[in-house]
Design a protein around this motif. Sequence first.
Motif, PDB file in Angstrom:
ATOM      1  N   SER A  56       0.850  -1.200   0.000  1.00 50.96           N
ATOM      2  CA  SER A  56       0.000   0.000   0.000  1.00 50.96           C
ATOM      3  C   SER A  56       0.877   1.238   0.000  1.00 50.96           C
ATOM      4  O   SER A  56       0.566   2.250  -0.634  1.00 50.96           O
ATOM      5  CB  SER A  56      -0.911   0.011   1.232  1.00 50.96           C
ATOM      6  OG  SER A  56      -1.868  -1.011   1.163  1.00 50.96           O
ATOM      7  N   ALA A  89       0.197  -3.571  -3.801  1.00 47.78           N
ATOM      8  CA  ALA A  89      -1.151  -3.044  -4.020  1.00 47.78           C
ATOM      9  C   ALA A  89      -1.130  -1.688  -4.727  1.00 47.78           C
ATOM     10  O   ALA A  89      -1.922  -1.448  -5.636  1.00 47.78           O
ATOM     11  CB  ALA A  89      -1.897  -2.939  -2.694  1.00 47.78           C
ATOM     12  N   ASN A  90      -0.270  -0.784  -4.292  1.00 41.95           N
ATOM     13  CA  ASN A  90      -0.096   0.489  -5.008  1.00 41.95           C
ATOM     14  C   ASN A  90       1.157   0.343  -5.860  1.00 41.95           C
ATOM     15  O   ASN A  90       2.238   0.829  -5.507  1.00 41.95           O
ATOM     16  CB  ASN A  90       0.017   1.655  -4.040  1.00 41.95           C
ATOM     17  CG  ASN A  90      -0.119   2.998  -4.743  1.00 41.95           C
ATOM     18  OD1 ASN A  90      -0.189   3.076  -5.965  1.00 41.95           O
ATOM     19  ND2 ASN A  90      -0.161   4.070  -3.966  1.00 41.95           N
ATOM     20  N   LEU A 108      -2.416   5.337  -0.811  1.00 44.84           N
ATOM     21  CA  LEU A 108      -3.510   4.373  -0.937  1.00 44.84           C
ATOM     22  C   LEU A 108      -4.248   4.174   0.373  1.00 44.84           C
ATOM     23  O   LEU A 108      -5.475   4.047   0.389  1.00 44.84           O
ATOM     24  CB  LEU A 108      -2.968   3.039  -1.466  1.00 44.84           C
ATOM     25  CG  LEU A 108      -3.987   1.906  -1.633  1.00 44.84           C
ATOM     26  CD1 LEU A 108      -5.125   2.314  -2.563  1.00 44.84           C
ATOM     27  CD2 LEU A 108      -3.301   0.646  -2.155  1.00 44.84           C
ATOM     28  N   ASN A 109      -3.528   4.154   1.498  1.00 41.64           N
ATOM     29  CA  ASN A 109      -4.186   3.886   2.779  1.00 41.64           C
ATOM     30  C   ASN A 109      -4.807   5.138   3.395  1.00 41.64           C
ATOM     31  O   ASN A 109      -5.117   5.145   4.589  1.00 41.64           O
ATOM     32  CB  ASN A 109      -3.216   3.233   3.764  1.00 41.64           C
ATOM     33  CG  ASN A 109      -3.946   2.434   4.826  1.00 41.64           C
ATOM     34  OD1 ASN A 109      -5.031   1.888   4.576  1.00 41.64           O
ATOM     35  ND2 ASN A 109      -3.384   2.369   6.023  1.00 41.64           N
ATOM     36  N   THR A 121      -4.670   6.066  -7.992  1.00 49.63           N
ATOM     37  CA  THR A 121      -4.677   5.492  -6.642  1.00 49.63           C
ATOM     38  C   THR A 121      -6.091   5.400  -6.092  1.00 49.63           C
ATOM     39  O   THR A 121      -6.427   4.448  -5.375  1.00 49.63           O
ATOM     40  CB  THR A 121      -3.776   6.305  -5.707  1.00 49.63           C
ATOM     41  OG1 THR A 121      -2.495   6.495  -6.316  1.00 49.63           O
ATOM     42  CG2 THR A 121      -3.566   5.587  -4.381  1.00 49.63           C
ATOM     43  N   ALA A 125      -8.046   1.962  -4.844  1.00 51.67           N
ATOM     44  CA  ALA A 125      -8.760   1.866  -3.565  1.00 51.67           C
ATOM     45  C   ALA A 125     -10.188   1.380  -3.775  1.00 51.67           C
ATOM     46  O   ALA A 125     -10.685   0.520  -3.029  1.00 51.67           O
ATOM     47  CB  ALA A 125      -8.744   3.220  -2.861  1.00 51.67           C
ATOM     48  N   ASP A 141      -3.236  -6.769   6.106  1.00 51.53           N
ATOM     49  CA  ASP A 141      -2.556  -5.733   5.333  1.00 51.53           C
ATOM     50  C   ASP A 141      -1.213  -5.464   5.992  1.00 51.53           C
ATOM     51  O   ASP A 141      -1.161  -5.026   7.141  1.00 51.53           O
ATOM     52  CB  ASP A 141      -3.404  -4.465   5.291  1.00 51.53           C
ATOM     53  CG  ASP A 141      -2.849  -3.423   4.329  1.00 51.53           C
ATOM     54  OD1 ASP A 141      -2.075  -3.791   3.424  1.00 51.53           O
ATOM     55  OD2 ASP A 141      -3.191  -2.241   4.485  1.00 51.53           O
ATOM     56  N   HIS A 143       2.230  -3.703   6.678  1.00 54.16           N
ATOM     57  CA  HIS A 143       2.927  -2.425   6.626  1.00 54.16           C
ATOM     58  C   HIS A 143       4.210  -2.495   7.450  1.00 54.16           C
ATOM     59  O   HIS A 143       4.397  -3.396   8.281  1.00 54.16           O
ATOM     60  CB  HIS A 143       2.049  -1.310   7.214  1.00 54.16           C
ATOM     61  CG  HIS A 143       0.855  -0.975   6.385  1.00 54.16           C
ATOM     62  ND1 HIS A 143       0.810   0.107   5.534  1.00 54.16           N
ATOM     63  CD2 HIS A 143      -0.356  -1.581   6.274  1.00 54.16           C
ATOM     64  CE1 HIS A 143      -0.365   0.155   4.940  1.00 54.16           C
ATOM     65  NE2 HIS A 143      -1.096  -0.862   5.375  1.00 54.16           N
ATOM     66  N   ILE A 192      -7.776   1.383   5.160  1.00 56.27           N
ATOM     67  CA  ILE A 192      -8.305   0.099   4.712  1.00 56.27           C
ATOM     68  C   ILE A 192      -8.995  -0.678   5.826  1.00 56.27           C
ATOM     69  O   ILE A 192      -9.883  -1.495   5.550  1.00 56.27           O
ATOM     70  CB  ILE A 192      -7.194  -0.743   4.054  1.00 56.27           C
ATOM     71  CG1 ILE A 192      -7.812  -1.910   3.260  1.00 56.27           C
ATOM     72  CG2 ILE A 192      -6.190  -1.238   5.104  1.00 56.27           C
ATOM     73  CD1 ILE A 192      -6.856  -2.609   2.338  1.00 56.27           C
TER      74      ILE A 192
END
Length: 335
Positions: A56, A89-90, A108-109, A121, A125, A141, A143, A192
């Motif tokens: 993301s 994802a991004n 994105l987040n 973007t 989403a 998800d 990170h 998200i």
Amino acid sequence: MSNPISSEISLDEAGKHVGYLRLPHSVHRSAYGWIPIPIASIRRGEGPTILIMAGSHGDEYEGQIIVSTLIRDIAPGMIHGQLILLPMANYPAALAGQRTSPIDDGNLNRLFPGDPYGRPTQIIADYIENTLLKRAQYLVDMHSGGSSLLYDGANMLALEPQDADEQAKLRGMLSAFGLPKAFLHAPNPLNISAAARRQGAISILTELGGAGMSSKHLIDQARQGVLNLLAHLGMLNGDLVPDGPPCTTRFLRVEGPNHYVYSHDDGLYEPLAELGTRVEKGQPAARIHFPDTPLREPVTVLFNGDGELVCRRVQAQARRGDCLFQLAARDPDRL
């Protein structure tokens, strides 16, 4: 308007399928081009649908490595249900190694629920929330702290549960994932976790180290946690199931603004506390120095609340509005 993203793979077919989501993107160098967002589906029989994603933020690397490894390692015969996996994802942000997309500066987040009419973007989403999460009961998800932040080891984040049933389920999931710390936080409608909740899915996010690096220890720990979570949810069987969670999880809570420390000046920051230590409200957190004005005394920044120091800024150069520290406090009653 339906989302313009098309998938090279079918999400309804059994077996393992790997390909790209195609986001149309017409630019000078490629008039009829598309942005390739890697995706995999692994499906067999009845069971839960779980979306596992990373990238993301493009400068967060452990998750991208873990999700890519899961795509290679998990075979359809090992699962009951469906795994949907997005390692980048991004994709434009991940390709550039940046937190935000170089195409539209999209984070994105912070753009959910997205917009099928919007910038790239926002379109990503919208597709994640209204196509992928719509199918899922669970979200992981992944990170990390990225280029500007460093977390103290491996951590999990989850929304504060809405009721006793969700609390019990979430505690079981976080304990099965088994990273050293889990933080509860209030919902932000733009990220998200809120998107998952809107679609009826329970979400867990990770924060794994950071500083623009990748750590074998954190990758191994989080990979074991994901596999153990999949086994806990009744999806994974066979040789990949670990002996158990990597750690016993401590549950904490991030208490809004009181647990963040920001710089109110442009300068160089000197941290006055170390990751993992406990601090108290009013304790000095950092000094901001001004080498361009040598006779100016540094400004001391104070902690706004009590807690454990779980995250700090990486770069010494700080500007007004930059986050320097994040705290969390023990919260045994919430989970």
